[in-house]
Design a protein around this motif. Sequence first.
Motif, mmCIF file in Angstrom:
data_model
loop_
_atom_site.group_PDB
_atom_site.id
_atom_site.type_symbol
_atom_site.label_atom_id
_atom_site.label_comp_id
_atom_site.label_asym_id
_atom_site.label_seq_id
_atom_site.Cartn_x
_atom_site.Cartn_y
_atom_site.Cartn_z
ATOM 1 N N GLY A 732 0.869 -1.433 0.088
ATOM 2 C CA GLY A 732 -0.071 -0.166 0.037
ATOM 3 C C GLY A 732 0.835 1.429 -0.136
ATOM 4 N N PRO A 733 1.750 1.468 1.097
ATOM 5 C CA PRO A 733 2.603 2.657 1.048
ATOM 6 C C PRO A 733 3.480 2.875 0.078
ATOM 7 C CG PRO A 733 2.589 1.476 3.362
ATOM 8 C CD PRO A 733 1.844 0.511 2.317
ATOM 9 N N SER A 734 4.139 1.738 -0.551
ATOM 10 C CA SER A 734 4.866 1.849 -1.671
ATOM 11 C C SER A 734 4.243 2.242 -3.040
ATOM 12 C CB SER A 734 5.664 0.612 -2.162
ATOM 13 O OG SER A 734 6.118 0.003 -0.719
ATOM 14 N N LEU A 735 3.230 2.102 -3.060
ATOM 15 C CA LEU A 735 2.498 2.400 -4.342
ATOM 16 C C LEU A 735 2.315 3.879 -4.640
ATOM 17 C CD1 LEU A 735 -0.553 -0.088 -4.627
ATOM 18 C CD2 LEU A 735 1.370 0.303 -6.130
ATOM 19 N N ASN A 736 2.267 4.620 -3.516
ATOM 20 C CA ASN A 736 1.966 6.047 -3.982
ATOM 21 C C ASN A 736 3.830 6.472 -4.303
ATOM 22 O OD1 ASN A 736 3.873 7.278 -1.472
ATOM 23 N ND2 ASN A 736 2.012 6.337 -0.243
ATOM 24 N N ILE A 737 4.521 5.955 -3.804
ATOM 25 C CA ILE A 737 5.940 6.399 -4.415
ATOM 26 C C ILE A 737 5.942 5.795 -5.867
ATOM 27 C CG2 ILE A 737 8.466 6.033 -4.012
ATOM 28 C CD1 ILE A 737 7.944 5.315 -1.345
ATOM 29 N N LEU A 738 5.400 4.735 -6.250
ATOM 30 C CA LEU A 738 5.497 4.233 -7.623
ATOM 31 C C LEU A 738 4.848 5.464 -8.499
ATOM 32 C CD1 LEU A 738 4.577 0.993 -9.365
ATOM 33 C CD2 LEU A 738 2.902 2.573 -9.526
ATOM 34 N N ILE A 739 3.627 5.701 -8.178
ATOM 35 C CA ILE A 739 2.846 6.869 -8.779
ATOM 36 C C ILE A 739 4.030 8.124 -9.008
ATOM 37 C CG2 ILE A 739 0.741 8.241 -8.947
ATOM 38 C CD1 ILE A 739 -0.365 6.338 -6.760
ATOM 39 N N LYS A 740 4.530 8.640 -7.840
ATOM 40 C CA LYS A 740 5.290 9.750 -8.125
ATOM 41 C C LYS A 740 6.500 9.518 -9.014
ATOM 42 C CE LYS A 740 5.855 10.065 -3.796
ATOM 43 N NZ LYS A 740 6.074 10.091 -2.268
ATOM 44 N N LEU A 741 7.080 8.401 -8.687
ATOM 45 C CA LEU A 741 8.494 8.562 -9.089
ATOM 46 C C LEU A 741 8.518 8.376 -10.508
ATOM 47 C CD1 LEU A 741 11.477 7.862 -8.446
ATOM 48 C CD2 LEU A 741 11.157 5.554 -7.939
ATOM 49 N N MET A 742 7.546 7.487 -11.227
ATOM 50 C CA MET A 742 7.318 7.237 -12.487
ATOM 51 C C MET A 742 7.243 8.652 -13.006
ATOM 52 S SD MET A 742 5.300 3.564 -12.923
ATOM 53 C CE MET A 742 4.850 4.186 -14.664
ATOM 54 N N ALA A 743 6.436 9.494 -12.672
ATOM 55 C CA ALA A 743 6.047 10.807 -13.187
ATOM 56 C C ALA A 743 7.307 11.903 -13.203
ATOM 57 C CB ALA A 743 4.797 11.471 -12.442
ATOM 58 N N VAL A 744 7.991 11.581 -12.039
ATOM 59 C CA VAL A 744 8.993 12.731 -11.796
ATOM 60 C C VAL A 744 10.290 12.562 -12.677
ATOM 61 C CG1 VAL A 744 10.447 11.735 -9.913
ATOM 62 C CG2 VAL A 744 10.387 14.239 -10.253
ATOM 63 N N GLU A 745 10.434 10.878 -12.916
ATOM 64 C CA GLU A 745 11.540 10.519 -13.732
ATOM 65 C C GLU A 745 11.188 10.781 -14.949
ATOM 66 O OE1 GLU A 745 13.403 6.254 -14.733
ATOM 67 O OE2 GLU A 745 11.740 6.174 -13.661
ATOM 68 N N SER A 746 9.881 10.514 -15.499
ATOM 69 C CA SER A 746 9.616 11.027 -16.849
ATOM 70 C C SER A 746 9.760 12.422 -17.008
ATOM 71 C CB SER A 746 7.923 10.819 -17.083
ATOM 72 O OG SER A 746 7.807 9.472 -16.771
ATOM 73 N N LEU A 747 9.539 13.195 -15.856
ATOM 74 C CA LEU A 747 9.772 14.826 -16.174
ATOM 75 C C LEU A 747 11.353 15.003 -16.366
ATOM 76 C CD1 LEU A 747 8.986 17.758 -16.034
ATOM 77 C CD2 LEU A 747 9.043 17.711 -13.711
ATOM 78 N N VAL A 748 12.331 14.388 -15.790
ATOM 79 C CA VAL A 748 13.678 14.688 -15.653
ATOM 80 C C VAL A 748 14.199 14.237 -17.029
ATOM 81 C CG1 VAL A 748 15.909 14.127 -14.767
ATOM 82 C CG2 VAL A 748 14.095 14.694 -13.102
ATOM 83 N N PHE A 749 13.799 12.972 -17.576
ATOM 84 C CA PHE A 749 14.083 12.633 -18.809
ATOM 85 C C PHE A 749 13.366 13.095 -20.008
ATOM 86 C CE2 PHE A 749 16.037 9.215 -15.782
ATOM 87 C CZ PHE A 749 17.231 9.490 -16.524
ATOM 88 N N ALA A 750 12.338 14.055 -19.809
ATOM 89 C CA ALA A 750 11.547 14.339 -21.004
ATOM 90 C C ALA A 750 12.308 15.056 -22.230
ATOM 91 C CB ALA A 750 10.476 15.373 -20.547
ATOM 92 N N PRO A 751 13.362 15.766 -21.982
ATOM 93 C CA PRO A 751 14.218 16.156 -23.245
ATOM 94 C C PRO A 751 14.662 15.191 -24.078
ATOM 95 C CG PRO A 751 14.634 17.571 -21.233
ATOM 96 C CD PRO A 751 13.859 16.318 -20.815
ATOM 97 N N PHE A 752 15.247 14.075 -23.348
ATOM 98 C CA PHE A 752 15.718 12.973 -23.994
ATOM 99 C C PHE A 752 14.778 12.035 -24.740
ATOM 100 C CE2 PHE A 752 16.628 8.363 -24.234
ATOM 101 C CZ PHE A 752 17.591 8.383 -25.062
ATOM 102 N N PHE A 753 13.606 11.736 -24.119
ATOM 103 C CA PHE A 753 12.392 11.227 -24.796
ATOM 104 C C PHE A 753 11.856 11.822 -26.154
ATOM 105 C CE2 PHE A 753 11.450 9.461 -20.304
ATOM 106 C CZ PHE A 753 12.565 8.334 -20.791
ATOM 107 N N ALA A 754 11.859 13.378 -25.799
ATOM 108 C CA ALA A 754 11.186 13.988 -26.984
ATOM 109 C C ALA A 754 12.246 14.218 -28.052
ATOM 110 C CB ALA A 754 11.238 15.427 -26.456
ATOM 111 N N ALA A 755 13.721 14.154 -27.921
ATOM 112 C CA ALA A 755 14.632 14.195 -28.802
ATOM 113 C C ALA A 755 14.725 12.664 -29.684
ATOM 114 C CB ALA A 755 15.949 14.596 -28.653
ATOM 115 N N HIS A 756 14.884 11.573 -28.819
ATOM 116 C CA HIS A 756 15.198 10.400 -29.404
ATOM 117 C C HIS A 756 14.335 9.090 -29.071
ATOM 118 C CE1 HIS A 756 19.155 12.252 -29.887
ATOM 119 N NE2 HIS A 756 19.309 12.413 -28.517
ATOM 120 N N GLY A 757 13.194 9.508 -28.516
ATOM 121 C CA GLY A 757 12.237 8.454 -28.002
ATOM 122 C C GLY A 757 11.514 8.031 -29.240
ATOM 123 N N GLY A 758 10.806 6.754 -28.949
ATOM 124 C CA GLY A 758 9.772 6.189 -29.845
ATOM 125 C C GLY A 758 10.518 5.269 -30.839
#
Length: 764
Positions: A732-758
């Motif tokens: 239960g308590p670890s899930l809230n970290i899953l939700i936040k961590l995936m979002a913040v990680e995506s935010l930090v790596f967003a420039p890379f995904f936008a340039a080279h992703g897909g």
Amino acid sequence: MGELSEGLTQVLIPVAALIGIGFALLQWFLVSKVRVSAVADYNGRDNGHKSSLLGDAELETGVRVPEVTAKCAEIQHAISVGATSFLFTEYRYLTIFMGVFGVIIFLFLGSVKGFSTKSEPCTYNEGNLCKPALANAVFSTIAFLLGALTSVLSGFLGMKIATYANARTTLEARKGIGKAFVIAFRSGAVMGFLLAANGLLVLYVAINLFKLYYGDDWEGLYESITGYGLGGSSMALFGRVGGGIYTKAADVGADLVGKVEQNIPEDDPRNPAVIADNVGDNVGDIAGMGSDLFGSYAESSCAALFVASISSFGLNHDYTAMSYPLIISSMGIVICMITTFFATDIFEIKYENQIEPSLKRQLLISTVLMTVGIAIVSFFALPSEFTLYNFGGSKVVKNWHLFFCVAIGLWAGLVIGYITEYFTSNAYSPVQDVADSCRTGAATNVIFGLALGYKSVIIPIFAIAVAIYVSFSLAAMYGIAVAALGMLSTIATGLAIDAYGPISDNAGGIAEMAGLRHEIRERTDALDAAGNTTAAIGKGFAIGSAALVSLALFGAYVSRAGIKTVNVMTPKVFIGLIVGAMLPYWFSAMTMKSVGSAALKMVEEVRRQFNTIPGLLEGTGKPDYANCVKISTDASLKEMIPPGALVLLAPLIAGTLFGVETLAGVLAGSLVSGVQVAISASNTGGAWDNAKKYIEAGITEHAVSLGPKGSDAHKAAVIGDTVGDPLKDTSGPSLNILIKLMAVESLVFAPFFAAHGGLIFKLF
């Protein structure tokens, strides 16, 4: 319209943080006045008159007082050593992870523009030049390491304070329940204030140091600060999962063999797993929880700062308005300080039924006072009208709009706290119904408990939905980010009542192991039952704030990745959505199974000791506590890696192979399903635990009719409690970290995904 000057803002924020740290040290000093050593002075003076309690404490079950105190000190030492050695081992692993992940951040973000050191044209502030992408890579990595260190420090300090206070709470319980409550609450406050003030101070210092390089390029500055949130949450994930597996393996093992098979009471010193169980409370519920809430706090600040930096605050370089999130947190520290006096000095607790209302009052007082605080901050720190970035457009907002955004987050937190309390406290009908269903055995108990958990999701979700709608309508994505900050603005009080739970739990364990009188154990049990509920409230806060934080981060990610709209009807997004919604289940499966397999090893070890150590049940043989501690430690360190890898790799794989839009779907999906699973899991577990406590305490006629400890109904309740343990303390308590961590990680790596992703969609 009084606007704060930049110079004053620069002074007020660190001053508030230092006041918070000073207040924490003061509380710690007051706790340390309770002596735990065999040679304390026992003249039984209490407010000048001879206390009858200390008089008859001389004959503590036939043991003289100095021996009882020495025994308490010895047990406290064992718990402290166990917790410290576990955390050191865990942090050794995490140091390697920090190094590796830091390199990944640098390589991914540096490669966006091929590691060039040329200045770039700004994305939002057109016509100006911004610092190169390489600088962003370097500073994001530094921010990541800073966040990780602060997170680890938060957890470690919390654990140190809790292991320092547990025996002191036990010893104070001999003088009465009010005294014990104050010690446990003060120690919780030490942790709450240290964490809130540290998080604020480090963030403030980081921003000012980064400014030396970035100068006027605020866009780049606050983009790289997002690494701070990533560092905070990635450490929290391992702390929460590792600590959760540790504590529950020990707890389930101790309960199954001790209470169900051997019929010995909880925390009985003859039980070999009992030290591991008490160590687990400190590494899971305290160190894990501390890192977790610090992560939420860091991320909501980062999301708000990032969205503001691409709005008029950032473009016009309005320092005070830009620092609005930090000023709210500073105000929160001051408000929580005032609130604390209500629990420790103004209202005195004399009876057991006053404990829970007093803790609930803390939430209410801090919320009401903070509402006034937010109004003052919004009036003085913000210009009367400004524009906010709104997905490519801009939105004109007035300062009172932001007041409503923060306030609605704050009050939604209170609603979630109160609803959680209603569903997990044994003072109300939901838990009493679950206890009643134990008459017909464990199966009905499990059915009722699951139904209660699912039902407890309804109102919190509506509260979150209203908060999202109102804050987004008023101030776009920035509104949601500050609503999350509003919910976390009273974090010092929230953590104080949360850390209070495991401290009381440990105090009860020490009372039982040191062989103190029955009524002292009753007092610590009353403290502990209230602590179970406040722990559930703390988890409710963590989950509710995680939902708002990750939505704000999601908005920041979408704007940073350059996505115009996220359309659910495109297959790219929809597959992301459905896979994202599955991730919380995959993650829960991993953590639950880890607890199960670790508990299995523990059960075998405890059984082996009962069968092979002569005179263990009679109390003449000594159990081998160290072996059980080792089983828990090894299991949790080995088992925390796969779930952690799942959370950290999912966004990287989705973004690199499938691109930014699919990743947007994954984030939305995991947010939507993760919140439901997390709330229901932690409330189900909390309700089962308190249904068992309700039957054991036997305060009402109904509870007495369900039987003493050891009756069939009680055994059914113990089984429910054991099933609920991994739900409420690991997955239960670890899930809230899953939700936040995936979002913040995506935010930090967003420039890379936008340039080279897909990559996959580019091939076909």
